[in-house]
Scaffold this motif. Structure first.
Motif, PDB file in Angstrom:
ATOM      1  N   SER A  11       0.789  -1.240   0.160  1.00 39.62           N
ATOM      2  CA  SER A  11       0.066   0.022   0.013  1.00 39.62           C
ATOM      3  C   SER A  11       0.862   1.399  -0.063  1.00 39.62           C
ATOM      4  O   SER A  11       1.752   1.430   0.759  1.00 39.62           O
ATOM      5  N   SER A  12       0.350   2.157  -0.887  1.00 40.37           N
ATOM      6  CA  SER A  12       1.095   3.420  -1.016  1.00 40.37           C
ATOM      7  C   SER A  12       0.315   4.607  -1.408  1.00 40.37           C
ATOM      8  O   SER A  12       0.219   4.789  -2.659  1.00 40.37           O
ATOM      9  N   LYS A  13      -0.519   5.164  -0.619  1.00 46.95           N
ATOM     10  CA  LYS A  13      -1.375   5.907  -0.836  1.00 46.95           C
ATOM     11  C   LYS A  13      -1.881   7.029  -0.159  1.00 46.95           C
ATOM     12  O   LYS A  13      -1.153   7.205   0.944  1.00 46.95           O
ATOM     13  N   PHE A  14      -2.360   8.339  -0.707  1.00 43.78           N
ATOM     14  CA  PHE A  14      -2.552   9.635  -0.013  1.00 43.78           C
ATOM     15  C   PHE A  14      -4.169   9.746   0.022  1.00 43.78           C
ATOM     16  O   PHE A  14      -4.795   9.339  -0.707  1.00 43.78           O
ATOM     17  N   TRP A  15      -4.247  10.866   0.909  1.00 42.17           N
ATOM     18  CA  TRP A  15      -5.628  11.302   1.360  1.00 42.17           C
ATOM     19  C   TRP A  15      -5.641  12.744   1.613  1.00 42.17           C
ATOM     20  O   TRP A  15      -5.076  12.898   2.643  1.00 42.17           O
ATOM     21  N   GLN A  16      -6.346  13.481   0.922  1.00 45.93           N
ATOM     22  CA  GLN A  16      -6.366  14.935   1.354  1.00 45.93           C
ATOM     23  C   GLN A  16      -7.944  15.552   1.244  1.00 45.93           C
ATOM     24  O   GLN A  16      -8.404  15.613   0.333  1.00 45.93           O
ATOM     25  N   VAL A  23     -19.316  22.334   1.268  1.00 46.51           N
ATOM     26  CA  VAL A  23     -18.831  21.157   0.434  1.00 46.51           C
ATOM     27  C   VAL A  23     -17.617  20.740   1.219  1.00 46.51           C
ATOM     28  O   VAL A  23     -16.681  21.371   1.185  1.00 46.51           O
ATOM     29  N   PHE A  24     -17.658  19.221   1.355  1.00 45.37           N
ATOM     30  CA  PHE A  24     -16.540  18.468   1.768  1.00 45.37           C
ATOM     31  C   PHE A  24     -15.981  17.983   0.532  1.00 45.37           C
ATOM     32  O   PHE A  24     -16.469  17.221  -0.292  1.00 45.37           O
ATOM     33  N   ILE A  25     -14.654  18.036   0.376  1.00 42.76           N
ATOM     34  CA  ILE A  25     -13.961  17.738  -0.696  1.00 42.76           C
ATOM     35  C   ILE A  25     -12.575  16.704  -0.180  1.00 42.76           C
ATOM     36  O   ILE A  25     -11.984  17.111   0.572  1.00 42.76           O
ATOM     37  N   VAL A  26     -12.604  15.615  -1.145  1.00 39.27           N
ATOM     38  CA  VAL A  26     -11.615  14.798  -0.672  1.00 39.27           C
ATOM     39  C   VAL A  26     -10.914  14.366  -2.182  1.00 39.27           C
ATOM     40  O   VAL A  26     -11.395  13.878  -2.994  1.00 39.27           O
ATOM     41  N   THR A  27      -9.456  14.359  -1.916  1.00 42.06           N
ATOM     42  CA  THR A  27      -8.781  13.877  -2.961  1.00 42.06           C
ATOM     43  C   THR A  27      -7.839  12.698  -2.736  1.00 42.06           C
ATOM     44  O   THR A  27      -7.165  12.991  -1.447  1.00 42.06           O
ATOM     45  N   PHE A  28      -7.826  11.515  -3.164  1.00 48.44           N
ATOM     46  CA  PHE A  28      -7.184  10.694  -2.772  1.00 48.44           C
ATOM     47  C   PHE A  28      -6.776   9.620  -4.031  1.00 48.44           C
ATOM     48  O   PHE A  28      -7.101   9.706  -5.175  1.00 48.44           O
ATOM     49  N   GLY A  29      -5.854   8.723  -3.588  1.00 48.22           N
ATOM     50  CA  GLY A  29      -5.093   7.877  -4.776  1.00 48.22           C
ATOM     51  C   GLY A  29      -3.852   7.389  -4.387  1.00 48.22           C
ATOM     52  O   GLY A  29      -3.411   7.344  -3.266  1.00 48.22           O
ATOM     53  N   ARG A  30      -3.193   6.654  -5.348  1.00 46.17           N
ATOM     54  CA  ARG A  30      -1.830   6.160  -5.137  1.00 46.17           C
ATOM     55  C   ARG A  30      -1.017   7.383  -5.091  1.00 46.17           C
ATOM     56  O   ARG A  30      -0.799   8.243  -5.787  1.00 46.17           O
ATOM     57  N   ILE A  31       0.093   7.334  -4.203  1.00 40.09           N
ATOM     58  CA  ILE A  31       1.057   8.167  -4.082  1.00 40.09           C
ATOM     59  C   ILE A  31       1.943   8.354  -5.369  1.00 40.09           C
ATOM     60  O   ILE A  31       2.280   7.464  -5.832  1.00 40.09           O
ATOM     61  N   GLY A  32       1.920   9.307  -5.790  1.00 39.94           N
ATOM     62  CA  GLY A  32       2.730   9.639  -7.295  1.00 39.94           C
ATOM     63  C   GLY A  32       1.737   9.953  -8.338  1.00 39.94           C
ATOM     64  O   GLY A  32       2.124  10.090  -9.295  1.00 39.94           O
ATOM     65  N   THR A  33       0.573   9.766  -8.046  1.00 42.69           N
ATOM     66  CA  THR A  33      -0.594  10.030  -9.107  1.00 42.69           C
ATOM     67  C   THR A  33      -1.288  11.263  -8.442  1.00 42.69           C
ATOM     68  O   THR A  33      -1.257  11.646  -7.406  1.00 42.69           O
TER      69      THR A  33
END
Length: 284
Positions: A11-16, A23-33
Motif C-alpha cells: 500500500s502506498s496511498k494519500f488522502w487530502q 462542500v466537503f472535498i477529498v482527493t485520494f489515490g496512489r502516491i505519485g498520481t
C-alpha cells in the motif's frame, strides 16, 4: 491543505481533505498520481466541517499519518518503493479443445443440470465431474461454442432460481467459472444482479466492484469455499492461495483510495456463518 499518507506493504496511498463553504472535498489515490476527487455538499458549512472531522479521525484510526505540505512523512525521507508483485499463477492449464472434449464438457454440464434439486452429494459429484471436463478445454469462453453456451447459461441462472426449481450452489458455480475465460464470469454476475445484497451473492457483487473481473472471480471463489468439506482445499491451501491474491487485491483497492479493511466491512454476510468466517480470515 492537510495531507495524510498510508505506506505499508504494497500500500502506498494519500488522502487530502478540505472544506469549501458547505462542500466537503477529498482527493485520494496512489502516491505519485493525481488521484481522484470527490465532493459532497451539505446543508451548511457546519455539516461539511463535521464530516471533515469525522473522516480525518477515521483515516488516523486506519493508520494514515499526517505529513508535511510537500507530501513526505515528517520522520521519513521518502516512502520505500513497493516490492515487485509476483504474478498470479495461471488458473487453467494450457489445452486445445477438441470436438471430443467439447462434447464431453457439454454432457457433463447437462448431467449436472439434471441433478439439481437432488441430494447434495449427488450435485457435488456432478459439479466436480463438470469442472474436470471444463478444465480439459484450456479456459475457453462457453459462449463461443454452440454446444456449451446454452447449457452453461442455464446453469448460471439456476444459482438464483427458487429452491423448488433446484438451485446450483454458488461455490459450484464459481468452481465451474474458474475453469473458463473470465468473460463467462462477467456474464454470470449480470445474471445474478437480482439476488439480495447480503450473503454469498452479495459478496460476489461486492468483489465485482473491484473493477477487475479476474481478481473478483478469484476472491469470490476463495470466500465461497468451505475448507474441510470433502474435496475442498485444506485451510493451509486456502491460506496459500489468499497469500498469492492478497497483494493484488490490496493494490487495486489502494488505487481507488480504499483498503482491505474497508472492503471487508462493506460485505454483509447475512445469516451465512461460513462466509463470515472466511471474511474474518482475509485480514488475519
Amino acid at each position: 491543505m492537510r495531507r495524510f499518507e498510508f505506506v505499508e506493504g504494497t500500500s502506498s496511498k494519500f488522502w487530502q481533505p478540505e472544506v469549501q463553504g458547505n462542500v466537503f472535498i477529498v482527493t485520494f489515490g496512489r502516491i505519485g498520481t493525481a488521484g481522484q476527487r470527490k465532493e459532497k455538499a451539505f446543508a451548511d458549512a457546519a455539516g461539511a466541517q463535521k464530516e471533515y472531522d469525522k473522516k480525518v479521525a477515521e483515516k488516523v484510526r486506519e493508520g494514515y499519518q499526517e505529513v508535511t505540505e510537500g507530501g513526505a512523512p515528517a520522520a521519513v525521507a521518502a516512502p520505500a518503493a513497493a516490492p515487485k508483485q509476483t504474478p498470479l499463477p495461471r488458473r487453467v492449464p494450457v489445452a486445445t479443445p477438441t470436438q471430443a472434449t467439447l462434447d464431453a464438457a457439454a454432457e457433463a454440464l447437462a448431467g449436472l443440470r439434471a441433478r439439481l434439486g437432488w441430494r447434495s452429494w449427488e450435485v457435488t459429484s456432478r459439479a466436480r465431474r463438470a469442472r474436470r471436463a471444463l478444465r480439459a478445454l484450456g479456459g475457453v469462453d462457453p459462449a463461443a461454442h454452440a454446444q456449451l453456451g446454452p447449457v452453461f447459461e442455464a446453469l448460471m441462472k439456476r444459482v438464483v432460481a427458487a429452491p423448488k426449481e433446484g438451485r446450483l450452489p454458488l461455490r459450484h458455480a464459481l468452481g465451474l467459472l474458474s475453469e473458463l475465460d473470465v468473460a463467462a464470469f462477467r456474464r454470470a454476475v449480470e445474471l445474478w444482479r437480482s439476488a439480495p445484497e447480503s450473503g454469498e451473492l452479495g459478496m460476489v457483487r461486492r468483489a465485482d466492484s473491484l473493477g477487475e473481473p479476474e481478481l473478483a472471480l478469484r476472491l469470490g471463489l476463495l470466500l465461497a469455499e468451505r475448507p474441510g468439506f470433502k474435496g475442498s482445499a485444506s485451510e493451509d491451501g486456502w491460506a496459500k492461495r489468499w497469500g498469492q491474491l492478497r497483494p493484488h487485491v490490496e493494490k487495486k483497492l489502494s488505487e481507488s483510495g480504499g483498503s482491505l479493511s474497508e472492503w471487508v466491512k462493506g460485505v454483509s454476510a447475512g445469516s451465512e456463518t461460513p462466509l463470515a468466517g472466511r471474511l474474518s480470515r482475509l485480514e488475519a
